[in-house]
Design an enzyme around this catalytic site. Structure first.
Site, mmCIF file in Angstrom:
data_model
loop_
_atom_site.group_PDB
_atom_site.id
_atom_site.type_symbol
_atom_site.label_atom_id
_atom_site.label_comp_id
_atom_site.label_asym_id
_atom_site.label_seq_id
_atom_site.Cartn_x
_atom_site.Cartn_y
_atom_site.Cartn_z
ATOM 1 N N HIS A 286 0.811 -1.269 0.149
ATOM 2 C CA HIS A 286 -0.111 0.051 -0.101
ATOM 3 C C HIS A 286 0.757 1.176 -0.061
ATOM 4 C CE1 HIS A 286 -3.701 2.257 0.599
ATOM 5 N NE2 HIS A 286 -3.247 2.699 1.674
ATOM 6 N N PHE A 287 2.142 1.154 0.726
ATOM 7 C CA PHE A 287 2.638 2.431 0.901
ATOM 8 C C PHE A 287 3.978 2.052 0.090
ATOM 9 C CE2 PHE A 287 0.318 3.182 4.642
ATOM 10 C CZ PHE A 287 0.163 4.577 4.529
#
Length: 309
Positions: A286-287
């Site tokens: 996600h990051f």
């Protein structure tokens, strides 16, 4: 002494200083509608502007390295949303937390700064905020860069099941949703989907900082309210998609292929309305900036260089 040589040396020194100054990240706070709004800024304001909109549970700190990397070619502005980072954090009794309200504050900040034309970098919560702005003011947006910035139902994964259940029945599901605000969940957000050979690139300070902001008194209640309000972002998807079809903004997708919050199908779905979108699925979670920052910076520099408007 050769005056021509002296002048040339002085000019070179000035150019070097200017280039170095461009990479300095400056911190500012301005008052918008009576609320202090914090933002980071770097680069020459005369250069093309990129507005970077962070997601949950982060802040503009997630862009700390990307801002420095791009500041020699671009002017970058990264605000903290109300309730996040170093911006104001009024209680849920004193501020009506919603994505509409966060959008209003962000747009007012851009107006205050005189940013009439800009590219948008959207991540997570930054997507419904940025795409509200883009669809309402298409003439102001020069391009879109989406990193897990969802705009299609295909992007939702099983992660969202409990959140959508909570949206329909807050009292029953709040205990389970509160678990998403604790340290283990925050660490997971930063580390899931990261290949083992890049796990050492994930800075633990990033999730510790996010958790420190979440642990402030009253912040979890803010996040619960925004969790509940997220359901109304889906009502805006037809408008966002019509904006894509009608205005065809140059769009770059740099998305974690292993993201278990907004899945890769959400990235691919952009091509339905934006057939010219450039899509890069990275071996990341996600990051993705934490593990693939240099690659994303290169994609942005190349893409925006080819799509200057």
């Amino acid at each position: 002494m050769n005056p021509i040589a002296t002048t040339a040396t002085a000019t070179a020194a000035t150019e070097t200083t200017t280039a170095a100054d461009a990479r300095v990240v400056r911190s500012h706070t301005v008052e918008i509608d009576g609320l202090p709004v914090f933002y980071r800024e770097a680069g020459n304001p005369a250069a093309p502007t990129i507005v970077l909109l962070h997601g949950f549970p982060s802040s503009s700190a997630m862009f700390r390295d990307l801002i420095r990397e791009l500041a020699d070619d671009f002017h970058l502005v990264a605000p903290d949303h109300i309730g996040f980072g170093r911006s104001a954090m009024p209680s849920v009794d004193d501020f009506a937390y919603s994505f509409d309200a966060l959008t209003d504050i962000t747009l007012a900040l851009l107006d205050r700064l005189g940013l009439d034309r800009f590219a948008l970098y959207i991540h997570d919560y930054g997507a419904p905020i940025g795409l509200r702005i883009a669809s309402a003011h298409p003439q102001r947006v020069t391009a879109i860069v989406s990193q897990s910035g969802n705009a299609y139902v295909e992007g939702f994964t099983p992660f969202w099941d409990i959140l959508f259940a909570h949206a329909k029945d807050r009292a029953t599901h709040e205990p389970d949703v509160r678990a998403l605000l604790e340290a283990d969940a925050t660490r997971w957000q930063h580390t899931h989907g990261v290949p083992s050979d890049r796990l050492d690139r994930v800075d633990p300070d990033a999730w510790h900082l996010d958790q420190a902001y979440l642990d402030r008194p009253g912040n979890k209640e803010i996040q619960l309210q925004l969790f509940w309000d997220y359901q109304f972002n889906l009502d805006g998807y037809p408008t966002f998609q019509e904006y894509f079809r009608t205005h065809r903004p140059p769009t770059l997708i740099t998305w974690g292929a292993n993201d278990e919050i907004f899945g890769a199908e959400g990235a691919r779905a952009y091509a339905r309305d934006l057939p010219d979108a450039e899509i890069h699925l990275l071996d990341a979670g996600h990051f993705a900036l934490e593990t693939h920052g240099p690659e994303i910076a290169d994609h942005i520099r190349d893409f925006l260089g080819r799509n200057r408007t």
